[in-house]
Structure formats: structure tokens, C-alpha cells
Enzyme design. Structure first.
Site, PDB file in Angstrom:
ATOM      1  N   ASP A 221       0.844  -1.202   0.000  1.00 46.89           N
ATOM      2  CA  ASP A 221       0.000   0.000   0.000  1.00 46.89           C
ATOM      3  C   ASP A 221       0.876   1.247   0.000  1.00 46.89           C
ATOM      4  OD1 ASP A 221      -2.156  -1.637  -0.097  1.00 46.89           O
ATOM      5  OD2 ASP A 221      -3.022  -1.045   1.815  1.00 46.89           O
ATOM      6  N   TYR A 224      -1.882   5.003  -2.421  1.00 45.57           N
ATOM      7  CA  TYR A 224      -3.345   5.157  -2.308  1.00 45.57           C
ATOM      8  C   TYR A 224      -3.915   6.011  -3.438  1.00 45.57           C
ATOM      9  CZ  TYR A 224      -3.118   2.869   2.186  1.00 45.57           C
ATOM     10  OH  TYR A 224      -2.923   1.938   3.182  1.00 45.57           O
ATOM     11  N   ASN A 277      -2.954  -4.382  -1.512  1.00 44.50           N
ATOM     12  CA  ASN A 277      -4.217  -4.374  -2.251  1.00 44.50           C
ATOM     13  C   ASN A 277      -4.474  -3.047  -2.954  1.00 44.50           C
ATOM     14  OD1 ASN A 277      -4.574  -3.731   0.699  1.00 44.50           O
ATOM     15  ND2 ASN A 277      -6.578  -3.029  -0.038  1.00 44.50           N
ATOM     16  N   HIS A 359       1.884  -8.424   2.625  1.00 40.43           N
ATOM     17  CA  HIS A 359       0.984  -7.340   3.021  1.00 40.43           C
ATOM     18  C   HIS A 359      -0.054  -7.714   4.090  1.00 40.43           C
ATOM     19  CE1 HIS A 359      -0.945  -3.500   2.809  1.00 40.43           C
ATOM     20  NE2 HIS A 359      -2.081  -4.005   2.359  1.00 40.43           N
ATOM     21  N   HIS A 369     -10.152  -6.564   8.605  1.00 37.79           N
ATOM     22  CA  HIS A 369      -9.368  -7.605   7.921  1.00 37.79           C
ATOM     23  C   HIS A 369      -9.109  -8.828   8.800  1.00 37.79           C
ATOM     24  CE1 HIS A 369      -8.867  -4.585   4.877  1.00 37.79           C
ATOM     25  NE2 HIS A 369      -8.191  -3.797   5.684  1.00 37.79           N
ATOM     26  N   HIS A 396      -1.562  -3.722   6.057  1.00 38.56           N
ATOM     27  CA  HIS A 396      -2.984  -3.966   5.775  1.00 38.56           C
ATOM     28  C   HIS A 396      -3.939  -3.520   6.876  1.00 38.56           C
ATOM     29  CE1 HIS A 396      -5.894  -5.457   3.019  1.00 38.56           C
ATOM     30  NE2 HIS A 396      -6.280  -6.486   3.743  1.00 38.56           N
ATOM     31  N   VAL A 397      -3.662  -3.847   8.125  1.00 35.61           N
ATOM     32  CA  VAL A 397      -4.514  -3.416   9.242  1.00 35.61           C
ATOM     33  C   VAL A 397      -3.944  -2.105   9.776  1.00 35.61           C
ATOM     34  CG1 VAL A 397      -5.380  -3.967  11.536  1.00 35.61           C
ATOM     35  CG2 VAL A 397      -5.155  -5.777   9.823  1.00 35.61           C
ATOM     36  N   HIS A 398      -4.774  -1.065   9.836  1.00 35.39           N
ATOM     37  CA  HIS A 398      -4.282   0.278  10.148  1.00 35.39           C
ATOM     38  C   HIS A 398      -4.021   0.462  11.634  1.00 35.39           C
ATOM     39  CE1 HIS A 398      -6.084   2.203   6.251  1.00 35.39           C
ATOM     40  NE2 HIS A 398      -5.282   1.183   6.026  1.00 35.39           N
TER      41      HIS A 398
END
Length: 539
Positions: A221, A224, A277, A359, A369, A396-398
Site C-alpha cells: 500500500d 493510495y 491491495n 501485506h 481484515h 494492511h490493518v491500520h
């Protein structure tokens, strides 16, 4: 010989003394800790606008910009990448001719005498949409040149461009990695995920730069750009704001803005990237990942890979493996077969440390997720475990989360620790809800990602969560979790100890938010295939 012994003894004493204050994985498994969320952190998650001077074009004609360094598979070569010419976006675009500008790098150990020359290749890519009203994009000319014959742990100066026009860059420099060996390691390795290009990103990069890393890992990522329509209108929730778009649009100039902003760091600190993603970016004829695969150089061929989605490289005594979660990964897939070959070639006497990154995390306790990458875990975890992987890094997980050593949801002293470091600064919402909190456990049918396989996650069959899809408390595998922006620094001290430090953006650059020594135990955990049954028998 006596001097070497004395130096090694002093290092061990230093580590043992600091370990009294900094925990080690030998002290684990740790009781789960959750830090409270600071609601003020969401305020500045706003993308840098095109008017920001840090993302504007400051070169003329075919002078190089967006310059970056990427490692090859070993210390003796690196890749230099850059872009010449302006991108085009609109309804009537005409791609530039990549062969019209040469790809040349002059380099050497002395800044005033660049005695070596290397040439490479160039390319362009386009992002095309077969729908009325959507603007198309074509990039500037992207250049990749591989420098070879380099000495280990050495400083090199370089200029890149086309000397025949002339259109050469200013003078830049980079430092090569140490030669592989159990006593040779880069000083600091910065690791970050889901970076984006917000004002939070600028704080993250400022903090990373102040830590003076020798290497930067970006675990997916990147820009964006796919949070924008082709007309430049953006949102931090694409599906909420643009539900009528005939295809998931993307505003490709955001990639150019990102490359310009990052140049100051990655023109001197090598960057290694793996896809996320947000790099999928589907376009005409179902093409995906065009920007990702074109803009970065990858040591794929050098490491025996045929894909930009997975590759490996050495950094001194560390062997890094970058895996793709958005390409086939089951046992019959090319990626899995490549991974088997790559792992089999690793000599732990030469590169004791084995670090893997991709990721989406396998182990996350956040609602966002949750267990989304279960199919990948089921396919690959046994293989990674059997070769004694030391640490895994994901995005992936913020949020930030560090696990205990875990294999198949079971605490295991011979398993890797998993660290989710997806808090680089992107404009999407911070993950703050945990799957173990009342009302937050998702329905199993909602968890799989369509790009990562089918439904592989089911209710646990044993352990504390038996009969349920989620824990009713913070899972035992989760040692520490916190929702804050930041980055991490990995410092491998020797063949046994590596210091991991996570820094929050809101703190001083020198204040550690989370810190632990990762300790290898090769004698207690021999590298052999070992399959055990844990809390989930989903296989």
C-alpha cells in the site's frame, strides 16, 4: 584474536545489561496488552495536495526525477531507478517513446571522479479506462539500471540520466550492504506499511530519516492513488463516495507526487517494496499492478523469481523474503515452488536471520481484515515454520500489533513473531475496533478477500476460543496492540539478538513506543519440518 574476543564479550555484556530493561522473546509469552486509543490522532490524515511544493515537478525537459535505489539480491549490485519526461492524463494522450532517452548511470567511490558507467532499460506504462468520461494516463519514461561489481559496506556516488542530450541528475550517494556473514549486519532497517501521502506520512518519513536507516522496507500500500477518481477527486472511502463509477478508478499522478516526495530519502537509502491491495488498480483488459510493477526495480531475476510479486535478497547476515498475497500461493503455484527452492538454499551459518514480509497479516486481533488472509496462512505457514523463520512483517490493518511467537494459533517458542506495522500515515481510517470486543466479531462469510482465495477461516475447534470465530478477550497470540501512526526499526546485533523498536509519530523521535529483543535459539529449535495441531483444525 584477543581483540575480537574482547569486542564480542563487550557486545554480549551490553546486550545482557540492556535486556534487563528491554524484554526479550525469551521472557515470553507475554500477557496481552492493549493501549488506549488517542482520538486526537485522526485530525491530520489529509493527503498532500498537488500544490504542495514537495510533490511538484522541479526538473525541466528530460532531466531525471523520482530517483530511487533498490537492492539487488546481494551486496555487490544495486538498482538505480528514475523517471524522465512528464506524465500525461486526459482523453487524448500520446505515450512517450522509451527509446528516445538513454538509461545511464555514472558512479564511483569518489564524488568528483565517477569512473564507472552502467546502462539499463526504460519503459512506460499506461492506465486506461474504456468508459466515457474517465481520463486515461501514461507515465513518463521509467528507467532501471543495475550497477554491478560493488564492494560491500561501501559508499558510492552517482549521477543518472542521458549524457548525450545532456540531461543528467545532480550528485547522489548510497551505501552498499555488508557481505553476508554471521557477524555482518546493516545498522538500522526501517520498516513501514501503508504509507500513502498525507501530512501524517510526512511526519513518519521525517522520523524515519532522523533514525538514519541503512535500508527501508515498505510492506505494501504505497500511494493510495486508488482513493481518487481520474479527475483528481479523492475520498478516504472510495466505495462510499463513488459507488456509481463503472470501474474502480485511480488517479495515477499521485504516484508521481509520491515519487517526488520520497526522492530525498530513497535516492540514498535503498527501498524494498512488496505489493498491497491498493496497488491492484484494475484497468482495461483486466490488467492490474501496472504502476507497482513498472515504477520499482525488483531483484526478481537475481533471486530466481519470475514475478515482481515475490523475491528475496540478502542484507549482511539477514535473508529477506518478500511474498505476494495477491498472486497464487498454494502448493501447486509457481510462488510456492519458488519459496521452497529459496528456503532450501538459505545457509543459516552465513545468513542466520530469516525475515519474511507480505501485506495482509495472518495474525491480527483487529476487526478490520480479521482472518482475511487465512487461505494464505493455511497454504504457507507450515513451510515457513519448518525452516525456522525468525520474524514476519505485515501491513494492511491500520494499527500496530506485535504477537508472541505463534504457529497455527498456538504459542510456540520456535515459531516466528508477527508484527503488523500498517500505520505509516495513509488517509483511510485508523483501525481501532478489536474482534474480541462485544459485537465486533465478524461473520465468517464476510472475512475472505476476493483477491486472496476462498473461505478458509472457520470456528476454532480447540483452545480458548473453541467453538467460536473470535476470542472473547485479547487473544493469547497478541502481545501488544495500539492504534497510532508510526514506523519500526530493526537492528540486528549478532547471530542471536535483534532489537525491534516501534516509534509513534506523536512522540519524540527517540521515544520508543514498543521495544523487544528478538532472540534466536537455533540449538533449541533446529530447522526441521514440524507440523503440529493447534487451536484451529481448518486445514
Amino acid at each position: 584474536m584477543a581483540l575480537i574476543y574482547l569486542t564480542f564479550s563487550l557486545l554480549l555484556f551490553s546486550l545482557s545489561s540492556s535486556s534487563a530493561q528491554i524484554p526479550t522473546t525469551l521472557d515470553g509469552p507475554f500477557k496481552p496488552v492493549t493501549m488506549p486509543y488517542d482520538v486526537s490522532l485522526r485530525g491530520n490524515a489529509v493527503d498532500l495536495p498537488p500544490s504542495d511544493i514537495r510533490v511538484q515537478r522541479h526538473v525541466n525537459g528530460f532531466q531525471p526525477e523520482q530517483i530511487s535505489v533498490t537492492l539487488s539480491s546481494d551486496y555487490h549490485s544495486v538498482w538505480i531507478s528514475w523517471i524522465t519526461g512528464e506524465f500525461q492524463i486526459g482523453y487524448d494522450i500520446k505515450p512517450l517513446n522509451p527509446e528516445s532517452v538513454k538509461s545511464v548511470v555514472h558512479f564511483g567511490a569518489l564524488q568528483h571522479t565517477l569512473t564507472h558507467e552502467a546502462t539499463g532499460y526504460s519503459q512506460i506504462y499506461s492506465q486506461l479506462y474504456p468508459y466515457e468520461g474517465l481520463q486515461n494516463y501514461t507515465s513518463g519514461i521509467i528507467h532501471h539500471v543495475r550497477l554491478t561489481g560493488l564492494k560491500p559496506n561501501a559508499l558510492y556516488y552517482y549521477r543518472c540520466g542521458d549524457p548525450s542530450i545532456p540531461a543528467m541528475s545532480g550528485l547522489f550517494h548510497f551505501k552498499t550492504m555488508p557481505i553476508p556473514g554471521p557477524h555482518n549486519y546493516p545498522g538500522k532497517i526501517a520498516i513501514v506499511g501503508d504509507l500513502g501521502l498525507t501530512y501524517n506520512t510526512t511526519a513518519t518519513i521525517s522520523h524515519i530519516s532522523s533514525n538514519q536507516p541503512d535500508l527501508l522496507l515498505l510492506v505494501g500500500d504505497v500511494t493510495y492513488a486508488n482513493l481518487y477518481l481520474t479527475n483528481g477527486t479523492g475520498s478516504d472511502c472510495y466505495s462510499c463516495s463513488f459507488p456509481e463509477s463503472p470501474i474502480h478508478e485511480t488517479y495515477q499522478p499521485r504516484w508521481d507526487y509520491w515519487g517526488r516526495f520520497m526522492q530525498n530519502l530513497i535516492s540514498r537509502v535503498p527501498i524494498m517494496v512488496v505489493e498491497g491491495n491498493h496497488e491492484i488498480e484494475e484497468q482495461v483488459d483486466h490488467k492490474t499492478f501496472e504502476a507497482y510493477s513498472s515504477r520499482f526495480a525488483f531483484p526478481s531475476k537475481e533471486s530466481g523469481s519470475t514475478s515482481t510479486f515475490y523475491y528475496s535478497f540478502n542484507a549482511g547476515g539477514i535473508h529477506f523474503i518478500m511474498l505476494g498475497a495477491y498472486i497464487a500461493y498454494n502448493e501447486s503455484a509457481d510462488q510456492y515452488k519458488w519459496l521452497e527452492r529459496d528456503l532450501a538454499k538459505v545457509d543459516r551459518d552465513v545468513t542466520p536471520w530469516l525475515v519474511v514480509a507480505w501485506h495482509p497479516p495472518w495474525y491480527t486481533s483487529y476487526k478490520a481484515h480479521y482472518r482475511e488472509a487465512e487461505c494464505m496462512r493455511v497454504a504457507m505457514e507450515d513451510l515457513l515454520y519448518s525452516y525456522g523463520v525468525d520474524a514476519v512483517f505485515n501491513g494492511h490493518v491500520h494499527a500496530y500489533e506485535r504477537s508472541n511467537r505463534v504457529y497455527n494459533y498456538t504459542l510456540d517458542p520456535c515459531a516466528p513473531i508477527h508484527i503488523t506495522i500498517r500505520d505509516g500515515g495513509n488517509r483511510e481510517k485508523m483501525a481501532v475496533e478489536h474482534a474480541d470486543e462485544p459485537g465486533n466479531c465478524p461473520e465468517p462469510s464476510t472475512t475472505p478477500d476476493k483477491f486472496m482465495g476462498g473461505l478458509c477461516a472457520a470456528n476454532f475447534t480447540s483452545g480458548p476460543a473453541a467453538g467460536n470465530f473470535c476470542w472473547d478477550r485479547q487473544p493469547d497470540f497478541s502481545a501488544y496492540r495500539e492504534s497510532s501512526f508510526g514506523h519500526g526499526i530493526l537492528e540486528v546485533k549478532n547471530a542471536t539478538y535483534a532489537l525491534w523498536t516501534w516509534y509513534r509519530n506523536q512522540d519524540s523521535e527517540k521515544v520508543a513506543g514498543d521495544q523487544i529483543y528478538i532472540v534466536r535459539q537455533p540449538d533449541a529449535c533446529p530447522n526441521q519440518r514440524k507440523v503440529t495441531k493447534g487451536w484451529s483444525d481448518a486445514r
